[in-house]
Each structure stands twice: as C-alpha cells, then as structure tokens.
Design a protein around this motif. Structure first.
Motif, mmCIF file in Angstrom:
data_model
loop_
_atom_site.group_PDB
_atom_site.id
_atom_site.type_symbol
_atom_site.label_atom_id
_atom_site.label_comp_id
_atom_site.label_asym_id
_atom_site.label_seq_id
_atom_site.Cartn_x
_atom_site.Cartn_y
_atom_site.Cartn_z
ATOM 1 N N ARG A 99 -12.800 -39.400 133.832
ATOM 2 C CA ARG A 99 -11.684 -40.146 133.937
ATOM 3 C C ARG A 99 -10.920 -41.441 133.917
ATOM 4 N N ARG A 105 -5.834 -34.621 134.161
ATOM 5 C CA ARG A 105 -5.509 -34.485 133.049
ATOM 6 C C ARG A 105 -6.288 -33.653 132.628
ATOM 7 N N ASP A 110 -8.949 -36.851 127.951
ATOM 8 C CA ASP A 110 -8.348 -38.366 128.643
ATOM 9 C C ASP A 110 -10.198 -38.060 129.425
ATOM 10 N N TYR A 111 -10.641 -38.655 129.265
ATOM 11 C CA TYR A 111 -12.178 -38.532 129.776
ATOM 12 C C TYR A 111 -12.820 -38.746 129.035
#
Length: 124
Positions: A99, A105, A110-111
């Motif tokens: 991330r 997250r 979100d990565y």
C-alpha cells in the motif's frame, strides 16, 4: 517501486500450519503498509491481514482472526503470514500487496504493487 514475491504455499491437511513469506525488493520497503489477500476460484480477491510500516498495528479479517498472524522484518524486506488451524475454506491463491498511501486499508483497490501469488490448498 516495490516488487513483492510470495513463497511458502503448498498442500496441507485441515488443522495444519503454513508460513507464507513475501520478499519485497526496494530500498524503501519499511515505508509501506503491507497486506495479505487471497482469491479462491470464482471469487473476488479478499482481505486477510495487514500490518503498518512501523509494525505497531495489525488487522485481520474475522474469518482468520486468532488463527493467522502477520509480521514483518524491515531489515530483510520481508512480511510473513503464519497460518495455523487451517481449514478447507482457506484454500486460495494468497497475494502480498503493497500500500502506497496513508493508513491501513482492507480493499485490494488501495494496494498498488502485487506479487504473483502462492497457492494454498487445505484438504479435509
């Protein structure tokens, strides 16, 4: 940029254990939060566990809490997932994600960097 490479998957009987490793190239590995996700056939990639860059915070999916432990060794650019009391429903390809942002997250969106995955198969 950080390039993760997972290893440690395999075939194990229910109740057994495996330890996954994710070795990440890149001098700034310690600046990133790291996460483990898994994807079973026909299903979406789902969150398993995450750890903050400073190792002071860990998060787990309810389905693995108490059985899995995430840890990291910043000196060796590696994050681990110790999996105990494995169940057949844990069978999936496990991915390590990086991330590049603030805060932990749980969404794979979100990565930004991903490894190729390692297969974990738990037989009943």
């Amino acid at each position: 940029q950080v390039q993760p490479v997972e290893s440690g998957g395999g075939l194990v009987q229910a109740g057994g254990s495996l330890r996954l490793s994710c070795a990440a190239n890149g001098r700034t590995f310690s600046n990133y939060h790291m996460g483990w996700f898994r994807q079973a056939p026909g299903k979406e990639r789902e969150f398993v566990a995450a750890i903050s860059w400073g190792k002071d915070s860990t998060y787990y999916a309810d389905t693995v809490k108490g059985r899995f432990t995430i840890s990291r060794d910043n000196a060796n650019n590696t994050v681990y997932l110790q999996m105990n009391s494995l169940k057949p429903e844990d069978t999936a390809v496990y991915y390590c994600g990086v991330r590049d942002g603030y805060g932990i997250r749980r969404s794979p969106l979100d990565y930004v960097y991903w490894g190729q995955g390692t297969q974990v198969t738990v037989s009943s």
